[in-house]
Enzyme design. Structure first.
Site, PDB file in Angstrom:
ATOM      1  N   ASP A 146      -2.475  -0.843   5.742  1.00 10.91           N
ATOM      2  CA  ASP A 146      -2.764   0.024   7.024  1.00 10.91           C
ATOM      3  C   ASP A 146      -4.442   0.139   6.967  1.00 10.91           C
ATOM      4  O   ASP A 146      -5.002   1.015   7.914  1.00 10.91           O
ATOM      5  CB  ASP A 146      -2.153   1.299   7.107  1.00 10.91           C
ATOM      6  CG  ASP A 146      -2.700   2.294   6.039  1.00 10.91           C
ATOM      7  OD1 ASP A 146      -3.013   2.087   5.301  1.00 10.91           O
ATOM      8  OD2 ASP A 146      -2.940   3.440   6.556  1.00 10.91           O
TER       9      ASP A 146
ATOM     10  N   ASP B  39       0.886  -1.054   0.006  1.00 11.39           N
ATOM     11  CA  ASP B  39      -0.163   0.183  -0.069  1.00 11.39           C
ATOM     12  C   ASP B  39       0.882   1.103  -0.217  1.00 11.39           C
ATOM     13  O   ASP B  39       1.969   0.968   0.581  1.00 11.39           O
ATOM     14  CB  ASP B  39      -0.827  -0.194   1.246  1.00 11.39           C
ATOM     15  CG  ASP B  39      -1.973   1.177   1.272  1.00 11.39           C
ATOM     16  OD1 ASP B  39      -2.356   1.715   0.489  1.00 11.39           O
ATOM     17  OD2 ASP B  39      -1.790   1.755   2.450  1.00 11.39           O
TER      18      ASP B  39
ATOM     19  N   ASP C 203      -0.350   4.922   1.102  1.00  7.81           N
ATOM     20  CA  ASP C 203      -0.895   5.961   2.070  1.00  7.81           C
ATOM     21  C   ASP C 203      -0.822   5.240   3.488  1.00  7.81           C
ATOM     22  O   ASP C 203      -1.320   3.993   3.703  1.00  7.81           O
ATOM     23  CB  ASP C 203      -2.069   6.553   2.055  1.00  7.81           C
ATOM     24  CG  ASP C 203      -2.199   7.650   0.922  1.00  7.81           C
ATOM     25  OD1 ASP C 203      -1.331   8.487   1.048  1.00  7.81           O
ATOM     26  OD2 ASP C 203      -2.926   7.637  -0.010  1.00  7.81           O
TER      27      ASP C 203
ATOM     28  N   ASP D  97      -7.043  -2.884   2.365  1.00  9.44           N
ATOM     29  CA  ASP D  97      -5.939  -3.855   2.421  1.00  9.44           C
ATOM     30  C   ASP D  97      -6.274  -5.169   2.676  1.00  9.44           C
ATOM     31  O   ASP D  97      -5.936  -6.203   2.719  1.00  9.44           O
ATOM     32  CB  ASP D  97      -4.800  -3.119   3.183  1.00  9.44           C
ATOM     33  CG  ASP D  97      -4.347  -2.119   2.522  1.00  9.44           C
ATOM     34  OD1 ASP D  97      -3.890  -1.990   1.393  1.00  9.44           O
ATOM     35  OD2 ASP D  97      -4.053  -1.250   3.359  1.00  9.44           O
TER      36      ASP D  97
END
Length: 225
Positions: free
Chosen positions: A173, A8, A10, A177
């Site tokens: 996070d 990921d 961000d 995800d």
């Protein structure tokens, strides 16, 4: 041998102030296995990150809506329905919250994102009218086609690369995800992750943001020797 990665952006490759951690540019260019950038951001963002990292363009964008693997591009999701829903949202007084230029959505192919300052209740009500879902990633509300997920994108990537999804280590996070965690062979949530990602991951790192990701990368390299 170091495993392939699904990462990921961000909250995972970034600092607490939402900047790409400069150590990303030390770690990923020389990773000895495929690296897939998997994000809710619109397609140009992860492509640009791959470009500046000097790694192949292997990307899952827009929460699985766009998949690019070595110049092979595919799309899932229906932006036209999302646009119609946003027209209704704005007619009812809603505001996406990005300003007139709206660079968040200008290049988005398969969904529409709204600022966390937008009217969530109204957005969800309109989404229901159009058969869409709203995903709160902690960074934006994503108005998207149901069933389009990062996990599906990872399956598509691995098929193109002739790899098994179980070979991948996924790090993230957020709720978007979770499906990727379910597909990858091993999954890590960084300590700043939301509750759903924390619960879904095989392991939660002690450190947050890229500090947590870096700890995973370092442990994978150590296990390789």
């Amino acid at each position: 041998m170091a495993p392939p990665l699904a990462l990921d952006i961000d909250g995972t490759l970034t600092t607490p102030t939402h900047q790409i951690d400069p150590r990303v540019f030390e770690q990923l260019p020389d990773w000895p296995a495929p690296v897939v950038i998997a994000t809710g951001k619109s397609f140009p963002y992860p492509i640009a990150l791959c470009h500046f990292l000097g790694i192949p363009e292997r990307v899952i964008a827009e929460n699985g809506g766009v998949v690019c693997v070595d110049d092979q591009l595919s799309f899932q999701g229906d932006r036209s329905t999302a646009e119609a829903a946003i027209d209704r949202f704005e007619t009812k007084g809603g505001d996406l919250g990005w300003g007139e230029a709206d660079t968040t959505n200008r290049w988005r192919e398969t969904e529409i994102a709204a600022s966390l300052d937008a009217d969530e209740e109204l957005l969800r009500s309109v989404a229901d009218e159009f058969g869409l879902e709203v995903v709160d990633t902690g960074y934006a509300y994503h108005l998207k086609t149901p069933g389009v997920e990062k996990g599906d994108g990872l399956r598509a990537v691995t098929e193109q690369l002739d790899l098994d999804p179980s070979e991948f280590v996924a790090i993230g996070d957020s709720i978007n995800d979770v499906s990727m965690f379910g597909v990858a062979g091993e999954s890590y949530a960084v300590a700043n992750a939301d509750d759903r990602a924390l619960a879904a991951a095989d392991t939660v790192t002690e450190a947050s943001y890229f500090d947590g990701t870096l700890s995973v990368l370092e442990s994978l390299v150590a296990d390789d020797y």
